[in-house]
Design a protein around this motif. Structure first.
Motif, PDB file in Angstrom:
ATOM      1  N   ILE A   1     -11.476 -11.371   8.448  1.00 24.53           N
ATOM      2  CA  ILE A   1     -11.637 -10.658   7.184  1.00 24.53           C
ATOM      3  C   ILE A   1     -13.018 -10.995   6.630  1.00 24.53           C
ATOM      4  O   ILE A   1     -13.571 -12.054   6.923  1.00 24.53           O
ATOM      5  CB  ILE A   1     -10.521 -11.051   6.188  1.00 24.53           C
ATOM      6  CG1 ILE A   1     -10.390 -10.016   5.073  1.00 24.53           C
ATOM      7  CG2 ILE A   1     -10.774 -12.428   5.600  1.00 24.53           C
ATOM      8  CD1 ILE A   1      -9.129 -10.174   4.235  1.00 24.53           C
ATOM      9  N   LYS A   2     -13.596 -10.065   5.875  1.00 19.54           N
ATOM     10  CA  LYS A   2     -14.890 -10.334   5.254  1.00 19.54           C
ATOM     11  C   LYS A   2     -14.715 -11.416   4.207  1.00 19.54           C
ATOM     12  O   LYS A   2     -13.914 -11.284   3.278  1.00 19.54           O
ATOM     13  CB  LYS A   2     -15.451  -9.069   4.607  1.00 19.54           C
ATOM     14  CG  LYS A   2     -16.847  -9.266   4.037  1.00 19.54           C
ATOM     15  CD  LYS A   2     -17.406  -7.977   3.468  1.00 19.54           C
ATOM     16  CE  LYS A   2     -18.813  -8.195   2.917  1.00 19.54           C
ATOM     17  NZ  LYS A   2     -19.384  -6.934   2.354  1.00 19.54           N
TER      18      LYS A   2
ATOM     19  N   SER B   1      -3.829 -13.038   0.201  1.00 19.30           N
ATOM     20  CA  SER B   1      -3.938 -12.317  -1.065  1.00 19.30           C
ATOM     21  C   SER B   1      -2.572 -11.797  -1.481  1.00 19.30           C
ATOM     22  O   SER B   1      -1.735 -11.468  -0.644  1.00 19.30           O
ATOM     23  CB  SER B   1      -4.920 -11.142  -0.903  1.00 19.30           C
ATOM     24  OG  SER B   1      -4.868 -10.263  -2.008  1.00 19.30           O
ATOM     25  N   LEU B   2      -2.353 -11.726  -2.810  1.00 19.01           N
ATOM     26  CA  LEU B   2      -1.088 -11.198  -3.340  1.00 19.01           C
ATOM     27  C   LEU B   2      -1.131  -9.691  -3.537  1.00 19.01           C
ATOM     28  O   LEU B   2      -0.148  -8.998  -3.306  1.00 19.01           O
ATOM     29  CB  LEU B   2      -0.760 -11.876  -4.669  1.00 19.01           C
ATOM     30  CG  LEU B   2      -0.235 -13.309  -4.602  1.00 19.01           C
ATOM     31  CD1 LEU B   2      -0.068 -13.861  -6.008  1.00 19.01           C
ATOM     32  CD2 LEU B   2       1.079 -13.371  -3.846  1.00 19.01           C
ATOM     33  N   ASP B   3      -2.253  -9.159  -4.005  1.00 21.80           N
ATOM     34  CA  ASP B   3      -2.379  -7.724  -4.226  1.00 21.80           C
ATOM     35  C   ASP B   3      -3.840  -7.329  -4.023  1.00 21.80           C
ATOM     36  O   ASP B   3      -4.675  -7.632  -4.876  1.00 21.80           O
ATOM     37  CB  ASP B   3      -1.903  -7.349  -5.634  1.00 21.80           C
ATOM     38  CG  ASP B   3      -1.836  -5.836  -5.831  1.00 21.80           C
ATOM     39  OD1 ASP B   3      -1.966  -5.106  -4.826  1.00 21.80           O
ATOM     40  OD2 ASP B   3      -1.649  -5.390  -6.979  1.00 21.80           O
ATOM     41  N   PRO B   4      -4.122  -6.681  -2.874  1.00 16.86           N
ATOM     42  CA  PRO B   4      -3.166  -6.269  -1.853  1.00 16.86           C
ATOM     43  C   PRO B   4      -2.533  -7.482  -1.156  1.00 16.86           C
ATOM     44  O   PRO B   4      -3.165  -8.527  -1.039  1.00 16.86           O
ATOM     45  CB  PRO B   4      -4.010  -5.457  -0.868  1.00 16.86           C
ATOM     46  CG  PRO B   4      -5.395  -6.013  -1.032  1.00 16.86           C
ATOM     47  CD  PRO B   4      -5.510  -6.353  -2.487  1.00 16.86           C
ATOM     48  N   LEU B   5      -1.294  -7.308  -0.715  1.00 18.90           N
ATOM     49  CA  LEU B   5      -0.601  -8.370   0.007  1.00 18.90           C
ATOM     50  C   LEU B   5      -1.166  -8.431   1.427  1.00 18.90           C
ATOM     51  O   LEU B   5      -1.005  -7.488   2.206  1.00 18.90           O
ATOM     52  CB  LEU B   5       0.902  -8.089   0.041  1.00 18.90           C
ATOM     53  CG  LEU B   5       1.764  -9.128   0.749  1.00 18.90           C
ATOM     54  CD1 LEU B   5       1.680 -10.475   0.049  1.00 18.90           C
ATOM     55  CD2 LEU B   5       3.215  -8.655   0.845  1.00 18.90           C
TER      56      LEU B   5
ATOM     57  N   TRP C   1      -6.028 -16.121  14.554  1.00 17.56           N
ATOM     58  CA  TRP C   1      -5.238 -15.535  13.478  1.00 17.56           C
ATOM     59  C   TRP C   1      -5.290 -14.009  13.575  1.00 17.56           C
ATOM     60  O   TRP C   1      -6.346 -13.432  13.789  1.00 17.56           O
ATOM     61  CB  TRP C   1      -5.765 -15.996  12.126  1.00 17.56           C
ATOM     62  CG  TRP C   1      -5.569 -17.458  11.893  1.00 17.56           C
ATOM     63  CD1 TRP C   1      -6.425 -18.467  12.229  1.00 17.56           C
ATOM     64  CD2 TRP C   1      -4.431 -18.078  11.288  1.00 17.56           C
ATOM     65  NE1 TRP C   1      -5.896 -19.682  11.869  1.00 17.56           N
ATOM     66  CE2 TRP C   1      -4.670 -19.479  11.284  1.00 17.56           C
ATOM     67  CE3 TRP C   1      -3.239 -17.597  10.742  1.00 17.56           C
ATOM     68  CZ2 TRP C   1      -3.760 -20.384  10.760  1.00 17.56           C
ATOM     69  CZ3 TRP C   1      -2.329 -18.508  10.215  1.00 17.56           C
ATOM     70  CH2 TRP C   1      -2.595 -19.877  10.232  1.00 17.56           C
ATOM     71  N   HIS C   2      -4.128 -13.385  13.363  1.00 13.25           N
ATOM     72  CA  HIS C   2      -4.019 -11.935  13.484  1.00 13.25           C
ATOM     73  C   HIS C   2      -3.344 -11.361  12.245  1.00 13.25           C
ATOM     74  O   HIS C   2      -2.355 -11.924  11.757  1.00 13.25           O
ATOM     75  CB  HIS C   2      -3.198 -11.567  14.727  1.00 13.25           C
ATOM     76  CG  HIS C   2      -3.787 -12.062  16.006  1.00 13.25           C
ATOM     77  ND1 HIS C   2      -4.571 -11.277  16.829  1.00 13.25           N
ATOM     78  CD2 HIS C   2      -3.723 -13.286  16.606  1.00 13.25           C
ATOM     79  CE1 HIS C   2      -4.954 -11.986  17.875  1.00 13.25           C
ATOM     80  NE2 HIS C   2      -4.462 -13.200  17.759  1.00 13.25           N
ATOM     81  N   PRO C   3      -3.857 -10.230  11.716  1.00 12.80           N
ATOM     82  CA  PRO C   3      -3.231  -9.613  10.537  1.00 12.80           C
ATOM     83  C   PRO C   3      -1.874  -9.020  10.894  1.00 12.80           C
ATOM     84  O   PRO C   3      -1.724  -8.362  11.928  1.00 12.80           O
ATOM     85  CB  PRO C   3      -4.232  -8.527  10.142  1.00 12.80           C
ATOM     86  CG  PRO C   3      -4.964  -8.209  11.407  1.00 12.80           C
ATOM     87  CD  PRO C   3      -5.038  -9.492  12.192  1.00 12.80           C
ATOM     88  N   ILE C   4      -0.878  -9.267  10.052  1.00 14.83           N
ATOM     89  CA  ILE C   4       0.443  -8.686  10.281  1.00 14.83           C
ATOM     90  C   ILE C   4       0.913  -7.851   9.097  1.00 14.83           C
ATOM     91  O   ILE C   4       1.865  -7.095   9.220  1.00 14.83           O
ATOM     92  CB  ILE C   4       1.499  -9.776  10.595  1.00 14.83           C
ATOM     93  CG1 ILE C   4       1.633 -10.760   9.438  1.00 14.83           C
ATOM     94  CG2 ILE C   4       1.166 -10.489  11.891  1.00 14.83           C
ATOM     95  CD1 ILE C   4       2.852 -11.677   9.562  1.00 14.83           C
ATOM     96  N   LYS C   5       0.246  -7.986   7.959  1.00 17.48           N
ATOM     97  CA  LYS C   5       0.618  -7.168   6.791  1.00 17.48           C
ATOM     98  C   LYS C   5      -0.572  -7.003   5.870  1.00 17.48           C
ATOM     99  O   LYS C   5      -1.295  -7.953   5.568  1.00 17.48           O
ATOM    100  CB  LYS C   5       1.785  -7.793   6.027  1.00 17.48           C
ATOM    101  CG  LYS C   5       2.247  -6.986   4.811  1.00 17.48           C
ATOM    102  CD  LYS C   5       3.438  -7.598   4.129  1.00 17.48           C
ATOM    103  CE  LYS C   5       4.711  -7.365   4.902  1.00 17.48           C
ATOM    104  NZ  LYS C   5       5.132  -5.936   4.883  1.00 17.48           N
ATOM    105  N   GLU C   6      -0.782  -5.756   5.427  1.00 16.26           N
ATOM    106  CA  GLU C   6      -1.774  -5.465   4.383  1.00 16.26           C
ATOM    107  C   GLU C   6      -1.290  -4.234   3.639  1.00 16.26           C
ATOM    108  O   GLU C   6      -1.274  -3.130   4.191  1.00 16.26           O
ATOM    109  CB  GLU C   6      -3.156  -5.226   4.969  1.00 16.26           C
ATOM    110  CG  GLU C   6      -4.206  -4.949   3.897  1.00 16.26           C
ATOM    111  CD  GLU C   6      -5.623  -4.889   4.426  1.00 16.26           C
ATOM    112  OE1 GLU C   6      -6.544  -4.598   3.636  1.00 16.26           O
ATOM    113  OE2 GLU C   6      -5.812  -5.125   5.638  1.00 16.26           O
TER     114      GLU C   6
END
Length: 214
Positions: free
Chosen positions: A138-139, A161-165, A175-180
């Motif tokens: 992530i940037k 982050s909470l919002d956006p989650l 590390w890999h993104p699983i939710k945004e």
């Protein structure tokens, strides 16, 4: 129900603590044992010469100011690293801490850190061992703090982050993104608390099969 406060440690109780004892992470073992991990400052210069001191004891002993303290030896950290703001968690029966690492700062008001970043360390016996630099895809800014790390079903997750989650999962060696997703939490908070600022993460607790955020 009335809350009762107990002072466990005071300024000067620990070696080299004349600058203060700050922001202890805490975790419970079994029914009564507790472990705390504060940062301990030798003076008010707030340089990288700061100790991480593990404090352990049963709840009833801690209430009386009785505990066992261990100054943790750093392993694998850059020589100019300052470490602080520990949050303890258990992963695969091993004690870990997510915390902030500050690089390139000499403690003076005119000094600007080169980098402030969350990292994960493993705590083994009397050592705190740098485990993961949390290089999430992530940037990032030069100053990043207060990411929440948690273990679930044998896997590590990072709540960014909470919002956006935004949540990442540790898979293999990265590390890999699983939710945004946008969830409207900021708008809801601002509508109920006009004039409030941004949402900030400070703690995550696993209780009764759920994760609670502070």
């Amino acid at each position: 129900m009335e809350a009762v406060k107990y002072r466990i440690i005071s300024l000067g109780d620990l070696a080299k603590s004349n600058g203060g004892i700050y922001n202890a992470g805490a975790i419970g073992f079994y029914e009564s044992k507790r472990i705390l991990l504060p940062r301990v400052e030798k003076d008010y210069m707030f340089t990288n010469d700061v100790d991480a001191v593990l404090i352990a004891g049963d709840v009833e002993d801690l209430k009386k100011g009785k505990y066992v303290s261990t100054v943790l030896t750093r392993v694998g950290f850059p020589s100019d690293a300052r470490i602080e703001d520990f949050r303890l968690f258990i992963h695969n029966d091993q004690l870990y801490a997510s915390h902030t690492m500050v690089l390139g700062w000499n403690g003076s008001s005119t000094s600007t850190p080169k980098l402030i970043t969350p990292v994960i360390s493993k705590i083994v016996d009397d050592k705190i061992i740098l485990f993961d630099y949390l290089s999430i895809p992530i940037k990032r800014q030069n100053t990043e703090k207060n990411w929440m790390i948690f273990s679930w079903n044998g896997d590590l997750y990072c709540l960014y982050s909470l919002d956006p989650l935004i949540i990442f999962k540790h898979i293999g060696f990265s590390w890999h993104p699983i939710k945004e997703e946008e969830n409207g939490l900021i708008e809801m908070v601002h509508s109920r608390l006009p004039g409030s600022g941004y949402l900030s993460l400070s703690a995550i607790t696993h209780w009764r099969d759920e994760f609670m955020l502070g």
